[in-house]
Every structure is written in C-alpha cells, then in structure tokens.
Design an enzyme around this catalytic site. Structure first.
Site, short mmCIF file in Angstrom:
data_model
loop_
_atom_site.label_atom_id
_atom_site.label_comp_id
_atom_site.label_asym_id
_atom_site.label_seq_id
_atom_site.Cartn_x
_atom_site.Cartn_y
_atom_site.Cartn_z
N ARG A 83 -10.45 -11.54 1.55
CA ARG A 83 -11.37 -12.53 0.97
C ARG A 83 -10.74 -13.92 0.96
NH1 ARG A 83 -11.55 -8.91 -4.28
NH2 ARG A 83 -11.19 -7.43 -2.57
N LYS A 114 0.83 -1.20 0.00
CA LYS A 114 0.00 0.00 0.00
C LYS A 114 0.87 1.25 0.00
CE LYS A 114 -3.73 -2.04 2.80
NZ LYS A 114 -4.87 -1.81 1.88
#
Length: 489
Positions: free
Chosen positions: A340, A266
């Site tokens: 996920r 990130k």
C-alpha cells in the site's frame, strides 16, 4: 517469453482425419444428432463414438468436459478425445472445452474437429490458455507442444474472430511468466527491461529511477525498497490508440519482486511464494501488451511500482514515519504492509500527471482477502459504482471470479495514527478493507477508482480450469474486456 500453442484454422479432409497420428479431438453436442464430421469419425472408428456416447461415463460429463479413447481402431490417432459441448454453449463452457484439449496437448499435436460450432474461436482460446507450460528451469522434463489444427467449416471467419483472442492469450502468458519467475531472475532491473522491450509493439515506455522518484517526493515507495540491493523504479507504459488528447484510463500495479516482510519478517514456511508479490504489476503489463498487440482504440496508461522488500541495516523499521508524494505522513506500524505504501505514491503520481478518466489498481495486497474470499474471487473495492459494476460485469463475462467488498468511515478510523496523518495497517479485523481505505486516501474525490486485491487468485494452490498449477494471469482478460466495453469506440 512462453508463446501460445501454434493453432491454425482449416477444413480437414476425410483423408487427413483418418491419417492424423496425434490426438484427435471431436466436439460433440449432448443434444440432438451428431454432425457429418462426427459421423465420419464414428464410421472410421467402427462405431466407437456412438458406443462411448451411450455409456454412463459420457452421461456424467458436464459441458466442457471430455473422455479419451486410447489408440482407437480404424484411426491412426494416438487418442480420440470426445468433448461434450452444447451447440448453444456459453463462452465459459466453450473455453473449458478447449482447455480439456489443451491440458493433454503433447509433442504430437492435435486436430480438433469443431465443424460449424459457433464458439470455435473460444474453444481455440481455452486450448491455448490451458496448454501453457512454464518450463524455463526444467532441464530433463521439458515437453514441446505440437501444432494444433482446428477443423471448422468457415476457417477464415473463425480465424478473424480468434485473432484478438490470441493477442489476449499472449498478454495472459506474459503475466504468468512474470509471476512464475524466481526473484533472483526477475529483479526490479530485469522487470523494467522486459517492460521497456514492449516499445517494439508501439507502447511508449519510461523508467523512473530512484533519483527522479526522490525529486517527485515518493518517499513512501522508496522507503519500502531502501533495504534492498535492487533499485526501486516506477515504469510508465502508454498506449495511445484512442482519440488524441482524451483522458486515459490508468492502470496501477504493485510490483514487489520479493517480499520478506522486511524487519517485520514473514514466517519461513511459504515465503518462497512471495516471488508472486509483483502480481498486480504483472497483470498491468499483460494488459498493456494485449492492447498493443490487438491495436486497441483506447488511451490507457499502465504504471507499476517496482521494489524489493528486504531486511537490512538500511531497511525501514516499524515506527518510522515517511512522507508520501501527496504530502501526507504515514506511520509504518508493520513493514510487511508495504504494498500500500508503493501504491500510494504511484496512484498520486498517476492522477497528478495524467488526470485519468478512471483509475484501477491491482495488488496481491492482503492475506485477509484470502480468508474472506478464498482462491476463487478477487476482492473489488471502489469509490464509484459505475466503474465497479463495469469491472464486475467484465469479470463475469470472462469467467474470472470477483466480488465487491465494503468500504466506509468505520474502517477508515482504524488507520488513524497518534503521531502521523495515518498508519499503514489497522490490524487483523477487516484487514483487506482497511488496506483499501488506506489507498482511498490517495485518490482524489473526482477520480473514479477501483482497487482489486488479487492475493487469492494470482497464484492459487492448485490448477484452475484454464491454467496449470502456478500463475493464472487473473485480471488480464477482465481488464481487456472492460476496456473494450467501456473505453473503446
């Protein structure tokens, strides 16, 4: 953990009201005549209440808002807080009124004159929630919260109504504390230990370590954490308060204790807030704590996948293909779409082991849901209308924003992989929806399922009506209400 304010229910005497030296809060209706307690305070304060209510500032206040009179003449109180609240106020307004008092609560405590107001218990609940202060790491700026007396005409009855709400407040505080903790403290091991400590409340708690997870085939979850020094874990919490043998509701939470994005790292700006990426697991933990504290008459199992997503020589790479517990293969396009992968294995395990009557997962899953809904609503996705409607109704009743999002085959096609059964991201368009479609592949058709993306509501950029700036604990109230309405007898 941070504990809610000490609130007791009583009927204060005129002498106690006059002599109280902390903050004195007076619940006042915008309509009709004021009650006997308010008239008494007005006399003691030499008409200050009446003058304030006749002023423009009072007229501009919305229900649940308040104004302060500092060091009122005729009273020993340091401040007299006038809180506007209709006699037929709803739950949300009553809690906002309590929050207006809780926001200003200091060392000297407060006396709240609520009289016969029918929403007195919710006033106390709002007060408790807004008085929250996570001060564990502040050495020179720590202010103790004083005790609160809620003066009502029927203290025993109000206390009985407030009792489950105080259990709920403790569950919300537990979630807020977990989300606010820094990642060097709340490691996967520390998180698991805090959950294990809830055995003393009557929860059954198991901790599945990496070796057992590998035997179960949870390669999707393990792949996320393989670059971290903190071992990946799955914690299972069971509350069996319902009919013996009845299928439980399963709550599943994403618990990424820190998310760097992995190899798909990130940007540095704002990365410090990725301590909140375990928010879904925090909500599940807070709900389970609430159920145990209030002795809920339902069977509920909470499962959380605890990992840390770090870049390392052993870390998962973009382009890797992993096999899930279900047996499906997943091409990892972006290692920052990691939540996920964690949820996929835990969802399958929950169904495989517990055969739940319904299943709800919560996760700070996508930045896309913030683009879609901002910080006022969580995104709700489901394969079952009845379950989705139950969640939405509970959220509305508790004043927590939630909005149902679409799903369907056109979105599912976006996660088709050239090399594996699926890929872990479908790109930017519809990003929160393709994430939900990914999770849907790990839910059996016969299992009612709901996915709640709480990325925008778990740690909003400013304070909310019931929480100071920081973690909100969004979802604990909604799920506790939904369980009471749908799963308890």
């Amino acid at each position: 953990m941070t504990t809610p304010a000490d609130i007791r229910f009583a009927t204060a005497t005129p002498e106690e009201i006059a002599a109280f030296t902390g903050r004195l809060a007076l619940i006042l209706p915008p309509e009709g005549a004021i009650g006997p307690e308010a008239r008494r305070v007005d006399r003691l304060a030499r008409g200050a209440v009446g003058r304030a209510m006749a002023g423009k500032a009072w007229g501009k206040l919305k229900p649940g808002e308040a104004l302060d009179l500092a060091f009122p003449a005729g009273l020993a109180a340091e401040a007299l807080q006038l809180v506007k609240l209709p006699r037929k106020a709803g739950v949300t307004e009553a809690r906002r009124a309590g929050a207006a008092i809780g926001k200003s609560l200091g060392e000297s405590g407060a006396m709240v004159l609520a009289g016969a107001h029918p929403q007195a218990a919710d006033i106390s609940f709002g007060l408790a929630l807004r008085a929250y202060d996570f001060d564990a790491y502040r050495s020179g700026d720590r202010t103790a919260r004083g005790a609160v007396t809620l003066s009502v005409t029927r203290p025993e009855a109000v206390a009985a109504t407030a009792r489950p709400l105080m259990a709920l407040a403790e569950g919300v505080f537990f979630t807020r504390d977990l989300v606010n903790e820094p990642a060097n403290v709340l490691t996967t091991t520390d998180f698991a230990a805090r959950l294990a400590a809830m055995q003393e409340l009557g929860l059954e708690v198991e901790i599945l370590e990496e070796e057992e997870l590998a035997k179960l085939g949870m390669r999707a979850l393990l792949g996320v954490g393989q670059g971290s020094e903190s071992p990946s874990k799955v914690v299972v919490m069971q509350w069996n308060g319902g009919i013996a043998g009845e299928a439980p509701l399963a709550l599943v939470g994403k618990g990424v204790v820190f998310d760097t994005g992995g190899i798909s790292i990130k940007p540095a700006a704002g990365m410090e807030e990725m301590t909140m990426d375990m928010g879904g697991a925090g909500v599940v933990a807070g709900v389970m704590r609430t159920l145990a504290l209030r002795r809920a008459t339902a069977n509920v199992v909470g499962l959380v996948g605890l990992v840390e997503n770090m870049p390392d020589g052993r870390a998962q790479r973009p382009g890797d293909i992993v096999r899930s517990m279900k047996g499906d293969t997943i091409e990892v396009i972006n290692t920052d779409a990691e939540g996920r992968l964690v949820l996929a294995d835990v969802l399958w395990y929950a169904q495989d082991r517990f055969k739940p009557a319904g299943m709800i997962d919560l996760a700070t899953l996508t930045g896309a849901i913030i683009i879609a809904l901002g910080h006022d609503n969580a995104g709700v996705f489901a394969n079952d209308d009845a379950l989705a409607n139950a969640v939405l109704a509970a959220a509305a009743a508790e004043g927590e924003g939630a909005w149902r999002m679409p799903m369907g085959d056109p979105y599912d096609k976006l996660i088709k992989s050239r090399l594996a059964d699926m890929k872990n991201t479908g790109g930017r368009p519809g990003g929160s929806i393709t994430a939900a479609q990914f999770l849907r592949r790990f839910v059996r058709d016969e299992t009612p399922w709901c996915h709640i993306d709480i990325a925008g509501v778990a740690l909003p950029p400013s304070e909310t009506a019931l929480a100071p700036k920081g973690a909100t604990g969004w979802g604990v109230m909604t799920l506790d209400r939904m369980i009471r309405d749908r799963f308890e007898g």
